[in-house]
Design a protein around this motif. Structure first.
Motif, short mmCIF file in Angstrom:
data_model
loop_
_atom_site.label_atom_id
_atom_site.label_comp_id
_atom_site.label_asym_id
_atom_site.label_seq_id
_atom_site.Cartn_x
_atom_site.Cartn_y
_atom_site.Cartn_z
N ARG A 293 2.96 -2.60 7.71
CA ARG A 293 4.30 -2.40 7.15
C ARG A 293 4.38 -1.23 6.17
NH1 ARG A 293 8.88 -4.95 9.07
NH2 ARG A 293 9.73 -4.59 7.01
N VAL B 176 11.63 -2.34 -3.45
CA VAL B 176 12.30 -2.73 -2.21
C VAL B 176 11.27 -2.85 -1.08
CG1 VAL B 176 13.99 -2.02 -0.47
CG2 VAL B 176 14.51 -1.75 -2.89
N ASP B 177 10.38 -1.87 -0.97
CA ASP B 177 9.33 -1.93 0.06
C ASP B 177 8.47 -3.18 -0.11
OD1 ASP B 177 10.07 0.59 1.17
OD2 ASP B 177 8.83 1.61 -0.34
N ALA C 149 9.31 -6.04 -1.63
CA ALA C 149 10.09 -7.23 -1.29
C ALA C 149 10.20 -7.40 0.22
CB ALA C 149 11.48 -7.15 -1.93
N GLN C 150 10.42 -6.31 0.93
CA GLN C 150 10.49 -6.39 2.39
C GLN C 150 9.13 -6.74 2.98
OE1 GLN C 150 12.23 -2.54 3.20
NE2 GLN C 150 14.30 -3.35 3.05
N TRP C 151 8.06 -6.23 2.38
CA TRP C 151 6.70 -6.56 2.84
C TRP C 151 6.44 -8.05 2.64
CZ3 TRP C 151 2.53 -8.51 0.10
CH2 TRP C 151 1.31 -8.52 0.79
N THR D 206 8.64 -10.48 2.64
CA THR D 206 9.39 -11.18 3.68
C THR D 206 8.65 -11.12 5.01
OG1 THR D 206 11.48 -10.69 2.57
CG2 THR D 206 11.60 -11.24 4.91
N TRP D 207 8.09 -9.94 5.32
CA TRP D 207 7.34 -9.78 6.57
C TRP D 207 6.06 -10.63 6.56
CZ3 TRP D 207 2.45 -7.39 7.00
CH2 TRP D 207 1.99 -7.23 8.31
N VAL E 140 20.20 -4.65 -2.19
CA VAL E 140 19.15 -5.22 -1.37
C VAL E 140 19.11 -6.72 -1.60
CG1 VAL E 140 16.68 -5.25 -0.92
CG2 VAL E 140 17.81 -3.11 -1.43
N GLU E 141 19.16 -7.47 -0.53
CA GLU E 141 19.17 -8.92 -0.65
C GLU E 141 17.78 -9.51 -0.50
OE1 GLU E 141 22.03 -10.47 2.04
OE2 GLU E 141 23.65 -9.28 1.19
N ALA E 142 16.76 -8.68 -0.37
CA ALA E 142 15.41 -9.18 -0.14
C ALA E 142 14.94 -10.07 -1.29
CB ALA E 142 14.43 -8.01 0.04
N HIS F 218 16.43 -13.42 -0.92
CA HIS F 218 15.81 -14.12 0.19
C HIS F 218 14.47 -14.71 -0.23
CE1 HIS F 218 14.19 -15.06 4.11
NE2 HIS F 218 13.12 -14.34 3.79
#
Length: 138
Positions: free
Chosen positions: A20, A32-33, A35-37, A39-40, A115-117, A120
């Motif tokens: 990722r 942001v990266d 937070a997205q990581w 989630t992944w 960003v909603e991460a 979430h």
């Protein structure tokens, strides 16, 4: 560090960080990266039971590894700061199901960028997003 330890870290990075974040220069990885990581990584199948996702403790361990990696890059002058550092990380669920804190440093900043991460991650783990004074936001 022994060659075996170095190889174990390389394998862990290959499995958890590179898929990722490997395309990003280390100096450009943001909250942001991360937070997205998270989630992944939360959605990855468990190696023991592919019908389940990784355990919260495993996610926490992987987050710790990412945080240590970014802290080392910061210490070496390859980036400024550690967006995976601090207390804003996944925690295994408490037995009493009390909400856990997702630190104010990250969640409102992510929300302010649309960003909603962060929300979430907070909802997924039953965290309360707080300001550090006992108040809860969102």
């Amino acid at each position: 560090m022994t060659p075996g330890t170095r190889e174990a870290y390389r394998r862990l990075a290959d499995a958890t960080i590179k898929p990722r974040l490997g395309e990003h220069p280390v100096s450009t990885i943001t909250d942001v990266d991360v937070a997205q990581w998270i989630t992944w990584i939360e959605a990855k199948p468990s190696p023991r039971d592919p019908s389940k996702t990784l355990a919260a403790k495993t996610v926490k361990n992987h987050h710790g590894f990412l945080s240590q990696t970014l802290a080392a890059a910061d210490a070496r002058g390859l980036r400024t700061g550690n967006p995976a550092g601090g207390e804003d990380h996944p925690h295994p669920a408490r037995e009493d199901d009390r909400p856990q804190a997702l630190g104010v440093r990250r969640a409102p900043a992510l929300r302010s960028r649309g960003v909603e991460a962060a929300d979430h991650v907070a909802r997924r783990h039953g965290y309360a997003v707080g300001r550090g004074d006992g108040a809860h936001v969102g």
